[in-house]
Every structure is written in C-alpha cells, then in structure tokens.
Design an enzyme around this catalytic site. Structure first.
Site, PDB file in Angstrom:
ATOM      1  N   GLY A  32      -5.945  -5.066   1.339  1.00  0.00           N
ATOM      2  CA  GLY A  32      -5.330  -3.763   1.226  1.00  0.00           C
ATOM      3  C   GLY A  32      -5.980  -2.728   2.116  1.00  0.00           C
ATOM      4  O   GLY A  32      -5.576  -2.519   3.264  1.00  0.00           O
ATOM      5  N   TYR A  62       3.721  -0.994 -14.273  1.00  0.00           N
ATOM      6  CA  TYR A  62       5.069  -0.507 -13.993  1.00  0.00           C
ATOM      7  C   TYR A  62       6.078  -1.204 -14.925  1.00  0.00           C
ATOM      8  O   TYR A  62       5.682  -1.866 -15.873  1.00  0.00           O
ATOM      9  CB  TYR A  62       5.389  -0.665 -12.509  1.00  0.00           C
ATOM     10  CG  TYR A  62       4.464   0.185 -11.659  1.00  0.00           C
ATOM     11  CD1 TYR A  62       4.435   1.573 -11.808  1.00  0.00           C
ATOM     12  CD2 TYR A  62       3.582  -0.387 -10.737  1.00  0.00           C
ATOM     13  CE1 TYR A  62       3.564   2.366 -11.055  1.00  0.00           C
ATOM     14  CE2 TYR A  62       2.712   0.389  -9.985  1.00  0.00           C
ATOM     15  CZ  TYR A  62       2.713   1.763 -10.152  1.00  0.00           C
ATOM     16  OH  TYR A  62       1.847   2.547  -9.421  1.00  0.00           O
ATOM     17  N   LEU A 104       0.839  -1.194   0.000  1.00  0.00           N
ATOM     18  CA  LEU A 104       0.000   0.000   0.000  1.00  0.00           C
ATOM     19  C   LEU A 104       0.879   1.251   0.000  1.00  0.00           C
ATOM     20  O   LEU A 104       1.533   1.563   0.995  1.00  0.00           O
ATOM     21  CB  LEU A 104      -0.898   0.018   1.247  1.00  0.00           C
ATOM     22  CG  LEU A 104      -1.885  -1.143   1.375  1.00  0.00           C
ATOM     23  CD1 LEU A 104      -2.312  -1.331   2.829  1.00  0.00           C
ATOM     24  CD2 LEU A 104      -3.101  -0.875   0.490  1.00  0.00           C
ATOM     25  N   ALA A 120       5.278  -0.455  -2.107  1.00  0.00           N
ATOM     26  CA  ALA A 120       6.247  -0.589  -3.183  1.00  0.00           C
ATOM     27  C   ALA A 120       7.453   0.301  -2.903  1.00  0.00           C
ATOM     28  O   ALA A 120       7.311   1.458  -2.508  1.00  0.00           O
ATOM     29  CB  ALA A 120       5.604  -0.209  -4.512  1.00  0.00           C
ATOM     30  N   ARG A 129       4.449 -10.415  -8.146  1.00  0.00           N
ATOM     31  CA  ARG A 129       3.059  -9.957  -8.251  1.00  0.00           C
ATOM     32  C   ARG A 129       2.731  -9.675  -9.709  1.00  0.00           C
ATOM     33  O   ARG A 129       3.505  -9.022 -10.417  1.00  0.00           O
ATOM     34  CB  ARG A 129       2.867  -8.672  -7.438  1.00  0.00           C
ATOM     35  CG  ARG A 129       1.407  -8.282  -7.252  1.00  0.00           C
ATOM     36  CD  ARG A 129       1.285  -6.930  -6.575  1.00  0.00           C
ATOM     37  NE  ARG A 129       0.054  -6.841  -5.799  1.00  0.00           N
ATOM     38  CZ  ARG A 129      -0.520  -5.688  -5.444  1.00  0.00           C
ATOM     39  NH1 ARG A 129       0.019  -4.536  -5.790  1.00  0.00           N
ATOM     40  NH2 ARG A 129      -1.633  -5.690  -4.727  1.00  0.00           N
TER      41      ARG A 129
END
Length: 374
Positions: free
Chosen positions: A329, A183, A24, A55, A230
């Site tokens: 989350g 990303y 998160l 991240a 992920r």
C-alpha cells in the site's frame, strides 16, 4: 526475489509479477469521476503485476467519503476507461475494488441527504472525509445509519452485479469485492455490529448470507475468474469486532472455495497498523489455518497477503508458498517504480502523509522516479 518477480495466472488474468498495488483511497476524483490526475497516477504504477484501484462506490448510496470515484454514472465509467487504457498501454493489469461503505458515511454524501444504510441502526465510532465549503478537507463523525429492510437487500445485490458489468465494460480486467474493514458486507458478517433478527442476522450462516449472495451475482455476471474478494479477519476499522473471528472466517472461506475466484485478499492484522493485532474484542487469529481450511474445502484461488510487508517479508511469503501474491500500500504511494526498487533492493521514497487524502498533484503524481541510465 525471483519467485516474487515471476509471472502468474490470477484466475483469467495473466500478470507479469506477483507484486500487487493495494487499494488506496486518495480522494482526488471530484464528482466521483476519474480525471487526468487519476489517469497519470495509475499509469505511473503500471509495472505492478496487478493494480487494485482505490475503493470505488457501486452506487451513490455506497459512497462514504468525499471525492472518491464511482461506477454508477457514464462520466465516471468514461473516466475509468481512460485509466484502464493507460495501465494496459504500460503493460499492466488492473481490477477495481467495488465498495459499498454501509454506515461509514455522512448524510451530506448520501442521495437527498438520507441516512446511510447498514445491517444495524447503531452509529459507528468512526470518521469520514468531507470537503468543506472553502475547498479544504476534514474528517467528521459518521452519521446515524438505518438498518436495511430485508426487502431492500436484493436491490443492493443487483447494484453489485451492475457495477461489475460496468467495470468490465470500462476495461477493467476484473473486480475485487470489498468485504473488509468495517464496510457494508463486513457490517453484516460481524456479531459486534449485526443485530438483525431476519435471515441476515444471528448465526454465522445467516450473517454470511449477504456476502455469498453478492459473490453469486458477480461471478454469474462476469465469471469467477475475474472476481476476487478482500477480507480482514481482525482489523477493528469501523468497530468491526466479532466474538469468534476464526469460526466466522473459517465459514466464509469454506463458502468462497466453491467459486473459482481469481484471488482471496487477506489483510493480516490491523489495517495500516499492527500485524499482530489482538486488542479490543478481536482475539488472536491463525492465518495459516485459514488458508489451509480454504484449500481443504477445495479452494484454488491465488492467496494474496497484505499489511506492512517489506521486501524480505514479501520474498519469504512467496518463496515459502504461504502466499501467491503480496500487496503493497503505502510503498506504492511514494514509489511509482516500486517493482524496480524491490528488484534492485534500492531505497524507497518516504510517503508524505499530509497529502494522502485530497489535494492535487503534490504527493500524488510527483514522487521522484529512479534515474534512468542509458
């Protein structure tokens, strides 16, 4: 509820339950350095079977949002060591999500004001979070990227390797490679973004090459049992569209099956939104088939599901064997004691969305806990 609360072995990581805190982004680490607030935030949530950090940029170039933490300087690693020590003192386990944002960035966040890098020079229709001169935060359009030269890619793979080693040295139990949500690795995977003509573009095999080379480097450095990944087959974040995501991710998970990974983390649907996301150019997706494909290819990693799960959905997913782990989350943002609340089927605090990105203690470490009864 029993199965969800059972201990599990996640690769080399033993956890006390199957409830996972999802990564998160909270934008509360100025200078890319974890601080006292971050230590307390993660300490409060150590009852999760596993915490996946927000991240975390593997290099300055990999940063795409203001005030996110990093893995590339000593002060940041010292800060993370305080976090991992606090989580371990609370009986928890914690892995870091390793991040290179690629084109989802802004020149003001890049080394020497340079262009973000990507598989392409096409600008993403996306926004990033910046801190203004007056200290307030705001969202801005991403900057024009430049396509990486083929000769530059081995250097970025080396950055992933170094970051993985730094993470273990900072006390993390493992790492999660961020291959999702539009990303950098996802920018190479998708034919809606990747317009390269070298060995990293064109066919699915070529577009997936970068992801597997990163997995090779990281697993060789720290071991596959402390490595996870992920993926997000159909989320449209950062315009991450593909003409055939089922074929693409079938190939990806078949390739991942050759590693004895700790887990594969699958975002079902649109990140933070619709679970049955079929809009735009991403067609419907068969997640059950994806796992079956992975297992037929010899994959044995724990299967982690994510996106909009509530208590009953999580119980059903684990009891049925459809998933081994369930990541939450937003519920973890507002409920540091989420595990206890799920166990006892108690009401959840409502997250304050206005405090999600940036700021201080409010909406970060001040959510009320259940009253402790003597």
């Amino acid at each position: 509820m029993n199965k969800l609360l059972e201990p599990a072995q996640i690769g080399d990581i033993a956890v006390r339950n199957r409830i996972v805190m999802a990564p998160l982004t909270r934008n509360r680490s100025p200078g890319a350095i974890p601080n006292d607030l971050n230590v307390e935030y993660y300490r409060q949530r150590a009852t999760a079977g596993l915490i996946i950090t927000e991240a975390t940029a593997i290099t300055h170039q990999g940063q795409g949002y203001a005030d996110v933490p990093g893995l590339y300087k000593k002060e940041a690693l010292d800060g993370w060591k305080r976090v991992t020590d606090a989580v371990h003192a609370g009986g928890g386990k914690i892995v870091v999500q390793m991040w290179h944002v690629g084109r989802i960035s802004h020149t003001t966040l890049q080394p020497n004001g340079g262009k973000p890098v990507s598989s392409t020079n096409k600008v993403a229709t996306a926004k990033t979070y910046l801190v203004n001169a007056d200290g307030t935060g705001s969202f801005a359009e991403t900057s024009e990227p430049r396509a990486l030269e083929t000769s530059e890619i081995p250097g970025i793979i080396e950055d992933y390797r170094k970051a993985a080693r730094a993470a273990i040295d900072a006390g993390f139990d493992g790492v999660e490679i961020h291959g999702a949500n539009g990303y950098l690795l996802d920018q190479f995977l998708r034919d809606g973004i990747n317009d390269r003509t070298d060995q990293y573009g064109g066919s699915i095999e070529h577009r997936a090459r970068f992801t597997f080379e990163v997995a090779d480097a990281v697993t060789r450095e720290i071991g596959a049992g402390r490595t996870a990944i992920r993926i997000s087959p159909v989320t449209p974040s950062g315009e991450s569209y593909d003409s055939n995501p089922q074929a693409l991710f079938t190939y990806v998970v078949e390739g991942l099956a050759r590693y004895e990974l700790a887990y594969v983390h699958v975002i079902e649907g649109q990140t933070g939104g619709e679970r049955d996301y079929t809009q735009g150019t991403n067609p419907p997706f068969d997640y059950k088939n994806l796992r079956q494909t992975y297992e037929k290819a010899g994959g044995h990693a724990n299967w982690m599901v994510n996106n909009g799960y509530d208590r009953q959905m999580a119980i059903d997913a684990v009891e049925s064997g459809r998933a081994d782990l369930v990541a939450f989350g937003k519920p973890f943002i507002a409920n540091p004691d989420l595990v206890e609340r799920l166990q006892k089927n108690l009401p959840l605090n409502t997250p304050d969305q206005a405090t999600f990105y940036g700021g201080g203690a409010r909406g970060y470490i001040d959510y009320p806990l259940l009253e402790k009864v003597a």
